[in-house]
Design a protein around this motif. Sequence first.
Motif, short mmCIF file in Angstrom:
data_model
loop_
_atom_site.label_atom_id
_atom_site.label_comp_id
_atom_site.label_asym_id
_atom_site.label_seq_id
_atom_site.Cartn_x
_atom_site.Cartn_y
_atom_site.Cartn_z
N GLY A 109 28.82 -22.35 16.14
CA GLY A 109 28.67 -21.71 17.44
C GLY A 109 29.28 -22.33 18.51
O GLY A 109 30.66 -22.98 18.28
N ARG A 110 29.06 -21.94 19.69
CA ARG A 110 29.89 -22.46 21.02
C ARG A 110 29.01 -23.50 21.62
O ARG A 110 27.98 -23.34 21.70
N GLN A 111 29.69 -24.42 22.23
CA GLN A 111 29.41 -25.56 23.16
C GLN A 111 28.74 -24.98 24.31
O GLN A 111 29.10 -24.20 25.16
N LEU A 112 27.32 -25.22 24.50
CA LEU A 112 26.77 -24.79 25.67
C LEU A 112 27.32 -25.56 26.83
O LEU A 112 27.40 -26.66 26.75
N LEU A 113 26.98 -24.73 27.78
CA LEU A 113 27.55 -25.24 29.21
C LEU A 113 26.61 -24.96 30.47
O LEU A 113 26.54 -23.79 30.78
N PHE A 114 25.65 -25.97 30.79
CA PHE A 114 24.98 -25.52 31.82
C PHE A 114 25.28 -25.39 33.00
O PHE A 114 26.31 -26.26 33.44
N HIS A 115 24.78 -24.68 34.05
CA HIS A 115 25.14 -24.67 35.41
C HIS A 115 24.23 -24.07 36.37
O HIS A 115 23.32 -23.46 35.72
N ALA A 116 24.13 -24.38 37.27
CA ALA A 116 23.38 -23.94 38.40
C ALA A 116 24.09 -23.63 39.78
O ALA A 116 25.10 -24.00 40.03
N GLY A 117 23.40 -22.99 40.49
CA GLY A 117 23.89 -22.61 41.94
C GLY A 117 22.82 -21.62 42.67
O GLY A 117 22.18 -21.15 41.81
N ASP A 118 23.07 -21.49 43.81
CA ASP A 118 22.39 -20.89 44.56
C ASP A 118 22.98 -19.29 44.86
O ASP A 118 22.29 -18.40 45.48
N ASP A 119 24.35 -19.07 44.39
CA ASP A 119 25.02 -17.84 44.99
C ASP A 119 25.16 -17.08 43.38
O ASP A 119 25.95 -17.67 42.64
N ASP A 120 24.40 -15.94 43.25
CA ASP A 120 24.56 -15.30 41.84
C ASP A 120 25.92 -14.94 41.38
O ASP A 120 26.28 -14.91 40.39
N ALA A 121 26.59 -14.52 42.46
CA ALA A 121 28.10 -13.77 42.29
C ALA A 121 29.08 -15.15 41.98
O ALA A 121 29.80 -14.99 40.94
N ALA A 122 28.82 -16.14 42.39
CA ALA A 122 29.74 -17.38 42.00
C ALA A 122 29.45 -17.82 40.76
O ALA A 122 30.21 -18.01 39.94
N SER A 137 18.68 -22.70 40.52
CA SER A 137 19.41 -22.99 41.51
C SER A 137 19.63 -24.26 41.59
O SER A 137 19.50 -25.22 40.91
N LEU A 138 20.54 -24.71 42.75
CA LEU A 138 21.13 -25.85 43.07
C LEU A 138 19.78 -27.25 42.85
O LEU A 138 20.03 -28.11 42.20
N ARG A 139 18.74 -26.68 43.63
CA ARG A 139 17.43 -27.59 43.50
C ARG A 139 16.81 -27.82 42.36
O ARG A 139 16.76 -28.63 41.72
N GLU A 140 16.38 -26.65 41.80
CA GLU A 140 15.59 -26.67 40.50
C GLU A 140 16.42 -26.85 39.31
O GLU A 140 16.42 -27.73 38.57
N GLY A 141 17.65 -26.25 39.16
CA GLY A 141 18.68 -26.38 37.93
C GLY A 141 19.33 -27.86 38.24
O GLY A 141 19.57 -28.42 37.17
N GLY A 142 19.52 -28.16 39.41
CA GLY A 142 20.11 -29.49 39.65
C GLY A 142 19.32 -30.59 39.34
O GLY A 142 19.84 -31.39 38.76
N ARG A 143 18.26 -30.52 39.37
CA ARG A 143 17.31 -31.51 39.05
C ARG A 143 17.31 -31.77 37.45
O ARG A 143 17.16 -32.67 36.76
N LEU A 144 17.23 -30.46 36.62
CA LEU A 144 17.08 -30.69 35.29
C LEU A 144 18.63 -30.96 34.71
O LEU A 144 18.47 -31.44 33.71
N MET A 145 19.49 -30.87 35.48
CA MET A 145 20.73 -31.51 35.07
C MET A 145 21.45 -32.82 35.45
O MET A 145 22.34 -33.47 35.00
N GLN A 146 20.52 -33.57 36.58
CA GLN A 146 20.66 -34.85 36.79
C GLN A 146 20.76 -35.79 35.79
O GLN A 146 20.09 -35.57 34.92
N VAL A 147 21.34 -36.95 36.07
CA VAL A 147 21.39 -37.89 34.76
C VAL A 147 19.99 -38.40 34.65
O VAL A 147 19.12 -38.77 35.60
#
Length: 197
Positions: free
Chosen positions: A141-154, A174-184
């Motif tokens: 399959g394809r490598q998962l690439l998690f991303h987060a942000g507050d701007d849907d168009a970006a 979002s940067l807050r909720e998704g960012g928490r999941l993605m931090q070290v």
Amino acid sequence: MRFGTIGAGTVAQAIAGHLVTAGHEVTLSNSRGPETLLDVVTRLGPLARAGTVKEAAAADMVFLAVTWPQVGNALSGLSSWDGRILVDTTNSGFAPPAVEDLGVETSSEFVAQRAPGARVVKAFNTLYAQYIAADPRHAEGRQLLFHAGDDDAAKADFRAVFDGIGFAPVDAGSLREGGRLMQVGAVLSALHAVKLD
């Protein structure tokens, strides 16, 4: 769409390599100046060029790929982003300054505060560099690439670019909720998985 990198180390070169292979122009920059990147851009090919940080930051999508302690200096002097996309690849980890000492919840919120007018997307920080550099298409399959942000168009623009390259982008929120999941140390950190095709 034009691309730039602030920082030109392993992560920036891996991302730039994918972009160049896909036919995109990329301006790489670092704190030492364009003349120190001639070997890098020569290796990447004619679609890559070396520039100043300001030149790289003028691109439509810019990748912040420096170590966490360098974030403040890397963004200083870049006062107006005018809606351009800033992809934050950094990891705060345990290096100072600690995010909790800065009065923000996530490292990307810290980055967003220092890039006024930027549409910040957090991405690539959950992957080790060798997984970023490798072909994202695997037999399974394809490598998962998690991303987060507050701007849907970006986030949609980011997804379109990297889906086209072969990654399987996954919106973590979002940067807050998704960012928490993605931090070290969080649930998505160093999660190297593929989307089954």
